[in-house]
Design an enzyme around this catalytic site. Structure first.
Site, short mmCIF file in Angstrom:
data_model
loop_
_atom_site.label_atom_id
_atom_site.label_comp_id
_atom_site.label_asym_id
_atom_site.label_seq_id
_atom_site.Cartn_x
_atom_site.Cartn_y
_atom_site.Cartn_z
N GLU A 99 19.55 26.48 26.22
CA GLU A 99 18.89 27.42 27.12
C GLU A 99 17.50 26.89 27.47
OE1 GLU A 99 18.06 32.24 27.30
OE2 GLU A 99 19.23 31.37 25.68
N GLU A 156 14.06 35.61 17.43
CA GLU A 156 14.47 36.31 18.64
C GLU A 156 14.82 37.77 18.35
OE1 GLU A 156 17.62 35.57 22.30
OE2 GLU A 156 17.95 34.57 20.37
#
Length: 861
Positions: free
Chosen positions: A453, A714
């Site tokens: 990502e 996260e």
């Protein structure tokens, strides 16, 4: 493009270290490749005297001994972003500039001198052609004499490494930066004067795929001889190319390097390239060439492994003790053809092997094939990884602990602040925030640095941007990112969720994501006093707000994709979207006011008020006296907007949720967390905010740390599987701004951006015994530290030249207090001493001070 601050001076000794009346200028930079027609000049005036103010300045710019601009003595206290007003600057030219300043007593500092080079101002200045071929390209050329000046201008779509006469040019890595390639490609400028010789020379380049996924480059070297003649060496059809030892490279998957395919001397003059192929001339990319006027990506440090284990035969795992971005340098000796593999990971399984599940599709593997003979050193060029652990296999023999050394790699932004406190957990959170932010500055602000990502997700970007600006000099970095956003904006005013737009960004951005555009623009103005960034982006943020209006119905927005991302308890998406619709309208109105645009200022202020009314009408639950579904984020966003009617117990509902329903824990996602701590502090609940900050059970930052985190996760949860489980994700790092602004107490005043007026208002809370913060502002260094012993509170403050401050000394539980400053009484028996500007407000004594260093001490009964 003209928003760059040419010479932003940030670092200098504090005034206490200087002799009295020591007026001087600190310190100036020497940038290359300035491609702005009207660059701006900045400096930091230094004077150890209290109350020092700059009353005037003089800037002189010259080239080749001839003055091209002399401001004369200008009566002004401005020391930053002074726009060049001389004759037109020329492409590829060296300039000198010097500055001095006068204080309030008309005493002058000495001149301080610096230099800058211009880049290539227009497409016509580029004589080079884009070329493509294999990943090694070269050309021989000859010079009649050794040059007195030479500059190389280089860009790639994909990555490049430029080499001249056997040496690497410059210290950049992973160049060129990630941009919206169809609109813009950034070039770098290098001083290569000392690398060129009279007679034969060679210029060469290694190419990687980079973000663009292709290998093409443009190189132009401008050379000036002692007799004034000039020569240009540029990429064209005469260059040769051939495959090199880098047989594969990918940002996500890693690099494969076969040392047997090295061609010694290929980057030196006289190399036989007769069997090499001619390069192909490439169609020029659509994007314009602009100078990379932000800190490049560099190797910023090294980390030695803290542990080496062997969980299986032939497998070694190196623990570097820190999650970071970069790669490792391998030292190995063995037979030709032996293959060494290095895999990277953030976590381990219980058996000591690396866990790569959360990397998803990213293989994160570097492979080195030995050429044999003497000891070999290898580190990759065209990839990077996010990791703490490196697995080594295929190594001939038994490695030593220094067989792998970590190389820390990120955009080389200059440190600008520091925070520490008596509570260890706060210092570890600060550590995790700083490492998390830095390792996600890879020419854009990424969300994570390890899996498949690593994108410029806009919510992540704005949620940690304030903490980033307090810890690093982010002025040029965010100026470039805002330009990337402008380059990404669609005709309807929408922007994507990720900038540059990536495969994840389908359709227009979620309002909480796209609002990064107005918010980062505002934060740049507040912290750097940069009015030009407002000018350049006003039309874009206005169009973004208009886009939201086109999607709104009756003043609210149902359009929502992510909302309060990764919360413990959910919040209705339309509530979050409407909040950011209001934020966008509010920032647009404020930007118009700053620029003196009265009509749009009034129109967007009225729009913001309409959104507030619609928010109240739609989302308020009159029976429960809460908003939305009653989640912490629902209520705190309403309170932040200021829509809660007086007497409504919404704040009590929020604090009850924290204290009782969640046992002194937050339940917010990334959006709510950003606004929770400032709200609690502003409403007199800083002690509760502190309790949340030092919490060590789930969910909390301390929970992450208790489980070995060295950067932020996260998720509040500890997960490691094949999903959203990044262990280096700084979006919850918004608390870092609260450390500086609340615990250390260094805050700006909205009415005087750029720290012209400073608020020193530390929160003396809980069991915290002391806290300290320092910040390098565009006006100079600001520091605030406090400590307490019983009822005695000591506060030390430093304020830069031409700035003023309000210092808030809390009374605490004391009825009667006495305050001294540097041993002299300044407050006693409820009033200020003669000649001292002070007042009592909100249970605190507020002192008004000018520049200098101050020591306040409170005592009483």
């Amino acid at each position: 493009m003209s928003s760059w601050i040419l010479l932003l001076a940030c670092a200098l000794p504090v005034a206490a270290q200087l002799a009295p009346s020591d007026l001087r200028v600190e310190y100036l930079r020497d940038p290359l490749g300035v491609d702005v027609a009207h660059p701006r000049f900045s400096w930091v005036p230094v004077d150890s005297e209290r109350g020092a103010k700059q009353s005037a300045y003089q800037i002189v710019v010259s080239t080749g001994g001839a003055t091209v601009w002399d401001t004369g003595k200008v009566a002004s206290d401005e020391n930053a972003q002074i726009e060049y007003g001389g004759e037109a600057l020329q492409s590829d030219k060296s300039y000198e500039w010097r500055v001095r300043w006068w204080d309030q007593n008309d005493r002058s500092s000495a001149y301080r001198e610096a230099h800058f080079d211009t880049g290539l101002f227009s497409a016509a200045d580029w004589k080079a052609r884009w070329i493509r071929g294999a990943n090694q390209m070269r050309k021989d050329f000859s010079l009649e004499s050794k040059p007195v000046r030479a500059r190389a201008f280089v860009a790639g779509v994909g990555y490049y490494e430029l080499r001249i006469n056997g040496r690497k040019v410059g210290d950049h890595v992973l160049d060129s930066p990630y941009t919206v390639y169809r609109r813009r490609i950034l070039y770098s400028t290098y001083d290569v004067t000392g690398m060129l010789d009279a007679g034969p020379n060679a210029v060469a380049a290694m190419l990687g795929e980079g973000w663009f996924g292709a290998r093409a480059a443009i190189v132009q070297i401008e050379v000036e001889m002692p007799d004034g003649r000039r020569a240009t060496i540029a990429t064209d059809a005469t260059w040769k190319s051939a495959p090199g030892p880098i047989v594969a490279d990918s940002i996500y998957n890693g690099e494969a390097y076969d040392a047997r395919k090295e061609t010694p001397g290929w980057d030196r003059a006289g190399f036989d390239d007769s069997k090499w192929s001619a390069v192909s001339l490439d169609d020029p990319p659509a994007g314009v060439l602009s100078s990379q006027m932000m800190p490049p990506i560099r190797v910023t440090g090294e980390i030695m492994p803290v542990k080496m284990t062997s969980p299986r035969p032939g497998m070694w795992v190196f623990d570097f003790g820190q999650n970071f971005s970069g790669w490792v340098r391998l030292k190995v000796r063995g037979e030709a053809g032996e293959k060494v593999k290095i895999r990277h990971a953030e976590t381990l399984y219980d058996d000591g092997t690396i866990n790569v599940e959360n990397l998803r599709g990213a293989r994160a593997t570097d492979t080195y094939i030995l050429k044999g003979g003497d000891a070999e050193i290898y580190e990759p060029r065209f990839t990077y990884h996010g990791f703490r652990y490196a697995e080594l296999t295929g190594f001939p023999g038994t490695p030593q602990q220094d067989t792998l050394i970590a190389r820390v790699v990120h955009s080389d932004v200059e440190p600008a602040g520091g925070f520490s406190a008596s509570k260890t957990i706060l210092n570890q959170i600060q550590h995790n925030i700083v490492w998390g932010i830095a390792s996600n500055l890879e020419s854009i602000p990424t969300d994570c640095n390890q899996r498949d990502e690593r994108m410029g997700w806009m919510a992540d970007a704005h949620l940690y941007s304030e903490a980033a600006m307090l810890n690093f000099d982010m002025a040029a970095f965010y100026t470039n990112f805002l330009r990337n956003i402008r380059d990404s904006q669609d005709d309807d005013g929408s922007v994507p969720d990720t900038v540059p737009r990536a495969r994840y960004a389908r359709g227009p951005a979620d309002p909480a994501w796209g609002s990064a555009y107005p918010l980062i623009t505002l934060y740049m103005y507040q912290r750097y006093g940069d009015r030009r960034v407002i000018e350049e982006n006003f039309d874009g943020i206005r169009r973004w707000t208009d886009f939201l209006t086109s999607r709104a119905k009756n003043g609210t927005l149902d359009f929502s994709k992510y909302g309060d991302w990764v919360p413990i308890e959910p919040t209705p998406g339309p509530l979050v979207s409407t909040f950011y619709y209001y934020v966008s309208a509010d920032v647009t109105a404020r930007a118009a006011e700053i620029l003196g645009k009265s009509q749009p200022a009034q129109a967007y202020r009225e729009l913001a008020d309409e959104i507030k009314s619609a928010f109240e009408q739609r989302f308020f639950n009159p029976e429960a006296k809460t908003y939305g579904n009653g989640s912490q984020t629902s209520n705190l966003l309403a309170l932040t907007m200021g829509v809660v009617p007086k007497g409504t117990p919404t704040l009590g509902r929020l604090t009850d949720s924290i204290n009782y329903q969640h046992n002194t824990h937050l339940s917010t996602g990334i959006v709510g967390t950003r606004y929770l701590f400032p709200l609690l502090t502003r409403t007199g609940n800083s002690a509760l905010a502190y309790d949340l900050a030092v919490q060590t059970t789930y969910p909390s930052w301390g929970y992450m740390i208790e489980r070995g985190a060295t950067t932020l996760w996260e998720l509040w949860q500890e997960k490691t599987g094949d999903s959203m489980n990044s262990h280096n994700h700084p979006m919850f790092g918004s608390i870092g701004a609260w450390f500086y602004e609340a615990l250390a107490g260094i805050d700006f005043d909205e009415s005087a951006p750029g720290y012209r007026k400073i608020q020193i208002r530390p929160q003396v809370v809980g069991d915290l015994r002391w806290a300290s913060g320092t910040l390098k502002t565009i006006r100079g260094p600001v520091s605030s530290s406090w400590s307490r012993d019983g009822d005695t509170l000591r506060m030390e403050v430093t304020i830069p030249v031409s700035s003023t401050a309000e210092v808030w000394v809390p009374k605490g539980h004391l009825d009667e207090i006495q305050v001294t400053e540097s041993g002299k009484n300044v407050w006693k028996d409820g009033r200020a001493a003669e000649g001292v500007k002070a007042r009592e407000e909100d249970g605190q004594i507020v002192f008004e001070i000018g520049s200098g260093r101050y020591v306040f001490e409170r005592s009483g009964s």
